[in-house]
Design an enzyme around this catalytic site. Sequence first.
Site, PDB file in Angstrom:
ATOM      1  N   SER A 159     125.412  10.035  -6.084  1.00  0.00           N
ATOM      2  CA  SER A 159     125.922   9.784  -5.300  1.00  0.00           C
ATOM      3  C   SER A 159     126.059   9.271  -3.593  1.00  0.00           C
ATOM      4  CB  SER A 159     126.795  11.274  -4.690  1.00  0.00           C
ATOM      5  OG  SER A 159     125.743  12.370  -4.094  1.00  0.00           O
ATOM      6  N   LYS A 218     123.757   8.299   4.990  1.00  0.00           N
ATOM      7  CA  LYS A 218     124.779   8.910   4.370  1.00  0.00           C
ATOM      8  C   LYS A 218     125.725  10.127   5.086  1.00  0.00           C
ATOM      9  CE  LYS A 218     124.915  11.859  -0.437  1.00  0.00           C
ATOM     10  NZ  LYS A 218     124.370  12.043  -1.582  1.00  0.00           N
ATOM     11  N   SER A 254     121.030  11.632  -7.040  1.00  0.00           N
ATOM     12  CA  SER A 254     121.657  10.070  -6.123  1.00  0.00           C
ATOM     13  C   SER A 254     120.983   9.470  -4.830  1.00  0.00           C
ATOM     14  CB  SER A 254     122.761  11.646  -4.938  1.00  0.00           C
ATOM     15  OG  SER A 254     123.801  12.141  -5.600  1.00  0.00           O
TER      16      SER A 254
HETATM   17  N1  GLN Z   1     125.078  13.431 -10.520  1.00  0.00           N
HETATM   18  C1  GLN Z   1     124.746  14.673 -10.148  1.00  0.00           C
HETATM   19  C2  GLN Z   1     126.020  15.364  -9.545  1.00  0.00           C
HETATM   20  O1  GLN Z   1     126.893  15.548  -9.547  1.00  0.00           O
HETATM   21  C3  GLN Z   1     123.508  14.474  -9.495  1.00  0.00           C
HETATM   22  C4  GLN Z   1     124.390  14.905  -7.397  1.00  0.00           C
HETATM   23  C5  GLN Z   1     123.251  14.889  -6.752  1.00  0.00           C
HETATM   24  O2  GLN Z   1     121.764  14.097  -6.556  1.00  0.00           O
HETATM   25  N2  GLN Z   1     123.834  15.128  -5.012  1.00  0.00           N
HETATM   26  O3  GLN Z   1     125.575  16.757  -9.479  1.00  0.00           O
END
Ligand code: GLN
Length: 495
Positions: free
Chosen positions: A151, A76, A175
């Site tokens: 994400s 990532k 994410s």
């Molecule tokens: N969807 C969650 C957020 O926007 C989780 C994001 C993540 O795990 N990085 O914060």
Amino acid sequence: MRDLLARTAHELLEEIGSGDLDHNALMETQLGFAREIDGELNGFTAWADFQGEPGWELDLSPDRPQGLSRMPYAAKDLFATRGLATTAGSRILEGYAPDFDASVVGHLREARNHLVGKTNMDEFAMGSSGENSAYGPTRNPWDRTRVAGGSSSGSASAVAACQSFMALGTDTGGSIRIPASFCGVVGYRPTYGLLSRYGMVAYSSSCDQAGTFTRSTLDAALAMNTMSHPDPLDSTCRASEGIDYYQSAKQAVHWNKLRVGTIRQFSDPAKIDAAVLANYERSLDILREAGASITELDFSVADYCIPAYYVITAAECSSNLARYDGIRYGAEPEGRELLERYIDVRSRGFGEEVKRRVLLGTYVLSSGYFDAYYNRARAMRAEISRSMAEMFSQVDVILCPTSPNVAFGIGERMDDPVAMYMSDLCTVFVNLAGLCGLSMPNGFAAAGDEQLPTSVQFVCPGFHDSLLLRICAQFEQLSDWHYTPPAWVLKQLGA
Ligand code: GLN
């Protein structure tokens, strides 16, 4: 050789070990294929180059357990990679190439794994769909009109579409598990502290955790063996040497002694799609038939998870992102006054969702509202942890759907941030309570003309990762799920 790209890492490692497979050739094939199809997916933001390493002997200390080595992997775009662009999906970090590796990347490199490239993501890991990226959304390999989940969108699609055998992601609130579920691969979020956070671009430091996308649980266990080590550069790292996740995952589970919990609030048909629930029930049936006892648990504070999570993470992000001031990072700002320059660089560099969270976080931390929001969210977090501890006094593992729905269409939820936040309904409690979780594909659901993957999530108490990986690896044997790539990818592979 291309057909090998659809296999699992642990199978190929055996062939590499026995000399039947040349890992340099595998890497070249992998890089070529990943680049060739990425126009269809938009999963990568930068490619690593590869010159081949003729004397690529593996010389690891013999007392270390067998781990992932000599395999292509993707990371990532928020893991620092020496000499390679690291932008966290944001315009504000355009052109930034660190001169160091994140600790987990360093461990992978040491074990001679080779990076394919950096993967697309929601800006600063804020999002559930991958659409908040400055590079545009990643497309789901199962239906390219849909999101790959976020994400860690590009990491999930890369593993699903045979662009990489393993991919690093981060999971602050889901994410890894959400995109893994949307793309039909295994997504593992270890207990907070088992992998070093050093060299990860921070979003919410008390929840951020690295983890993996793989095509089988055994591959995730292999990667853990390579990456989980104590780290003097991260004071919150609590890994210890000598745990062999891979060997442990291969051991049998005594199903008739296993106590499985389900959460009533996470199987509510008003919140979870029927097709997701149907496949979830099938997973429970598999466990029941194997002899496990199944108890339904009441998670009375379930409704507070999303609000507590979004207050705490916004607060932490507003503080973490203060460093992007146009002085240390970011484009050359315009303006003469310092404030003008901050405003210029942050207005141009951050996307809409990041700005929303920074504002929200600054608000909940302001002196007038600190008690009303931030402190109450922290109290809720403590209550959620207590509630989970109480449940784990009754069961060994908890199961619930990973996501309330299958992958949705690109653009479908972009106008409604709250609907987007609800995607994390069944995942954030793991992060808030310091547990470990793994999302495992458990079937397909019809959506339009396509069949889209669904997943079930397994959750164990913090630092019970060996147990979690074992249950999941053995469940994988019982279930009928084995990774297969989407049809168009198979065709491209010539398989
Ligand atoms: N969807 C969650 C957020 O926007 C989780 C994001 C993540 O795990 N990085 O914060």
